[in-house]
Design an enzyme around this catalytic site. Structure first.
Site, mmCIF file in Angstrom:
data_model
loop_
_atom_site.group_PDB
_atom_site.id
_atom_site.type_symbol
_atom_site.label_atom_id
_atom_site.label_comp_id
_atom_site.label_asym_id
_atom_site.label_seq_id
_atom_site.Cartn_x
_atom_site.Cartn_y
_atom_site.Cartn_z
ATOM 1 N N HIS A 97 5.518 4.478 12.759
ATOM 2 C CA HIS A 97 5.338 4.135 11.023
ATOM 3 C C HIS A 97 6.323 5.396 10.604
ATOM 4 O O HIS A 97 6.027 6.581 10.447
ATOM 5 C CB HIS A 97 3.860 4.463 10.647
ATOM 6 C CG HIS A 97 3.655 4.615 9.317
ATOM 7 N ND1 HIS A 97 3.131 3.656 8.410
ATOM 8 C CD2 HIS A 97 4.126 5.500 8.386
ATOM 9 C CE1 HIS A 97 2.907 3.889 7.186
ATOM 10 N NE2 HIS A 97 3.761 4.914 7.134
ATOM 11 N N ARG A 118 0.762 -1.157 -0.003
ATOM 12 C CA ARG A 118 0.070 -0.069 0.218
ATOM 13 C C ARG A 118 0.922 1.229 0.136
ATOM 14 O O ARG A 118 0.940 1.910 -1.079
ATOM 15 C CB ARG A 118 -1.002 0.005 1.232
ATOM 16 C CG ARG A 118 -1.994 0.946 1.126
ATOM 17 C CD ARG A 118 -1.677 2.518 1.866
ATOM 18 N NE ARG A 118 -1.068 2.405 2.931
ATOM 19 C CZ ARG A 118 -0.607 3.425 3.327
ATOM 20 N NH1 ARG A 118 -0.421 4.657 2.752
ATOM 21 N NH2 ARG A 118 0.000 3.505 4.566
ATOM 22 N N ASP A 119 1.559 1.522 1.008
ATOM 23 C CA ASP A 119 2.424 2.686 1.278
ATOM 24 C C ASP A 119 3.419 2.642 0.163
ATOM 25 O O ASP A 119 3.785 3.675 -0.402
ATOM 26 C CB ASP A 119 2.831 3.063 2.600
ATOM 27 C CG ASP A 119 3.145 4.379 2.995
ATOM 28 O OD1 ASP A 119 3.316 5.071 2.071
ATOM 29 O OD2 ASP A 119 3.394 4.522 4.280
ATOM 30 N N HIS A 156 9.006 6.933 8.144
ATOM 31 C CA HIS A 156 9.518 7.126 6.979
ATOM 32 C C HIS A 156 11.223 7.540 6.986
ATOM 33 O O HIS A 156 11.443 8.149 7.950
ATOM 34 C CB HIS A 156 8.769 8.284 6.018
ATOM 35 C CG HIS A 156 7.700 7.627 5.646
ATOM 36 N ND1 HIS A 156 7.491 7.224 4.127
ATOM 37 C CD2 HIS A 156 6.483 7.362 6.125
ATOM 38 C CE1 HIS A 156 6.101 6.731 3.923
ATOM 39 N NE2 HIS A 156 5.429 6.888 5.264
ATOM 40 N N CYS A 200 4.331 9.363 0.169
ATOM 41 C CA CYS A 200 3.093 9.742 -0.191
ATOM 42 C C CYS A 200 3.018 10.862 -1.043
ATOM 43 O O CYS A 200 3.742 11.996 -1.092
ATOM 44 C CB CYS A 200 2.540 10.230 1.376
ATOM 45 S SG CYS A 200 0.893 10.960 1.325
ATOM 46 N N ASN A 228 9.225 4.267 3.351
ATOM 47 C CA ASN A 228 8.965 3.754 4.830
ATOM 48 C C ASN A 228 10.613 3.173 5.208
ATOM 49 O O ASN A 228 11.423 2.726 4.194
ATOM 50 C CB ASN A 228 7.968 2.666 4.933
ATOM 51 C CG ASN A 228 6.566 3.378 4.542
ATOM 52 O OD1 ASN A 228 6.103 3.312 3.569
ATOM 53 N ND2 ASN A 228 6.215 3.535 5.926
#
Ligand code: HMG
Ligand code: MG
Length: 301
Positions: free
Chosen positions: A205, A13-14, A207, A238, A247
Site C-alpha cells: 500500500h 476510502r483512502d 503512497h 491521510c 496512493n
C-alpha cells in the site's frame, strides 16, 4: 513475475478521506459503480470511524448498502474499534480492515492510542468477526517512514505484522503512508515481514509522495508480493500524515502490469472515465500520469 496480481482499489476510502470538497453519498456510490464497471472487483468503500475525525466518511453505511448487490465483489471498510465493528455489521460488511501503525506517534495522531492499545481494541473486533464469519484485513501504517519520527526499522513493522497475523487477519497491507520509501527499502521490508507472514498474505500500500511508488511495487513484485493497493487517479492521503500525497494511481499500476504481460481485467478507458468524474467533483485533474496522458491524447484527436 507473470502470475496474477490482485488489485485492491482504495480510492473511495483512502482517496476521498482527505478531500476538502464533500462528496455526496450518491456520488461515492456512482464512483464505486464506475470502478466495478471498469473491472475492479475489490473496492474499499468507506470507513466506520469517528465523524469528528473524518467527516468525509460519514454515510459509509449508505454507501456500502448502495453497492452491496455486487455479491461477486469484495467491498472492505475500515473499522478502528468495536463501535465501528457494530456499525459495519449493521451496514452488512463482510470484509473489514483494522488499521495499526509501526510508529507510536502516528498511532497516537491517527487513532488516539498507542500501538499496544490499538491491538487491545482489535482483539474483540477480530474475535467477533471470526464468530460472525467476517474476514479481516490488517493495515500497518508508516512502514517505510513516519511524518513525526522519521526512519522506521523493519523490525517495528515485523512486530506489528506478527501480532495482526496471529490475531487472524488474512492479509497484512504494508502502508508507506507518506510515500518516502525507495525500492531497496521496500524490498528489505517485504523480506523481513515475509519471514513471519507468508508473502502470499502481504499487500503493498504505497503512497506516491516522492514518485517512488511504482518502482517500489516492482521491487516488491520481484520479491513475490502479488497484492497491490491503489487509488483511481492517484487520489488519497491521510489527514494525520502532513504533506503526504495520494496512493499510487490504479491507472499507472494497470498500465505497468499490462506492459509486463500481467492481465488485470481492467478496462483502462472506463477506469479513466471514472477518475475524470471524481476529478471534476473535487476540482483537480488526476495525478495519475497515465490518466493525464490518455486525457491529453483524447483531447488532441
Ligand atoms: P477516540 O477519541 O480515542 O475514541 O478516537 P473514544 O472511544 O474516546 O470516542 C470518542 C468519540 O468518538 C465518542 O463520541 C465516540 O462515540 C466516537 P462523542 O461521545 O465524543 O460524541 N467514536 C466513534 N464514532 C463513530 N465510529 C467509531 C467510533 N469510535 C468512537 N468507530 C478513533 C478513536 C479511532 C475512533 C478516532 O481516532 C478515529 O476515528 N480516527 C480516525 C482514523 C482514520 O480514519 N484515519 C484515516 C484512515 S487510516 C489511513 O489512512 C492509513 C491507511 O490508508 C494505510 C496507510 O496509508 O498507511 C489505512
Ligand atoms: Mg493509505
Amino acid at each position: 513475475m507473470s502470475e496474477g496480481v490482485h488489485i485492491v482499489e482504495v480510492g473511495p476510502r483512502d482517496g476521498l478521506q482527505n478531500e476538502k470538497t464533500p462528496i455526496s453519498v450518491a456520488d461515492r456510490i456512482a464512483f464505486i459503480e464506475a470502478l466495478i464497471g471498469a473491472g475492479l472487483h475489490t473496492v474499499e468503500v468507506g470507513a466506520f470511524v469517528s465523524p469528528k475525525a473524518i467527516p468525509q466518511m460519514v454515510g459509509s453505511t449508505e454507501v456500502l448498502r448502495g453497492v452491496s448487490h455486487h455479491t461477486n465483489c469484495e467491498l472492505p471498510v475500515l473499522v478502528p474499534n468495536e463501535k465501528g465493528y457494530e456499525a459495519s455489521q449493521a451496514a452488512g460488511a463482510k470484509l473489514i480492515a483494522v488499521f495499526a501503525a509501526a510508529s507510536e506517534s502516528f498511532s497516537r495522531a491517527n487513532i488516539n492510542c498507542s500501538i499496544a492499545e490499538s491491538i487491545e481494541r482489535f482483539k474483540p473486533v477480530l474475535a467477533r468477526a471470526g464468530a460472525d464469519g467476517v474476514r479481516v484485513r490488517g493495515y500497518i501504517s508508516t512502514v517505510l517512514g513516519c511524518p513525526y519520527e522519521g526512519e522506521i526499522k523493519p523490525q517495528a513493522v515485523v512486530d506489528v505484522a506478527k501480532v495482526l497475523w496471529d490475531l487472524g487477519c488474512y492479509e497484512i497491507s504494508l502502508g508507506d503512508t507518506i510515500g518516502v520509501g525507495t525500492p531497496l527499502k521496500a524490498r528489505q521490508l517485504l523480506r523481513a515481514v515475509a519471514g513471519h507472514v507468508p508473502m502470499a498474505n502481504l499487500a503493498m500500500h504505497f503512497h506516491d509522495t516522492y514518485g517512488q511508488a511504482l518502482a517500489n511495487l516492482y521491487a516488491g513484485m520481484e520479491e513475490g508480493c502479488r497484492v497491490i493497493d491503489s487509488a483511481a487517479g492517484g487520489l488519497g492521503g491521510c489527514p494525520y500524515a502532513p504533506g503526504a500525497t495520494g496512493n499510487v494511481a490504479t491507472e499507472d499500476v494497470v498500465y505497468m502490469l499490462e506492459g509486463m504481460g500481467i492481465a488485470t481485467g481492467v478496462d483502462m478507458a472506463k477506469l479513466v472515465a471514472a477518475t475524470n468524474v471524481v476529478s471534476g467533483l473535487i476540482g483537480r485533474p488526476p495525478v495519475s500520469r497515465v490518466a493525464a496522458a490518455l486525457n491529453a491524447k483524447k483531447a488532441a484527436k
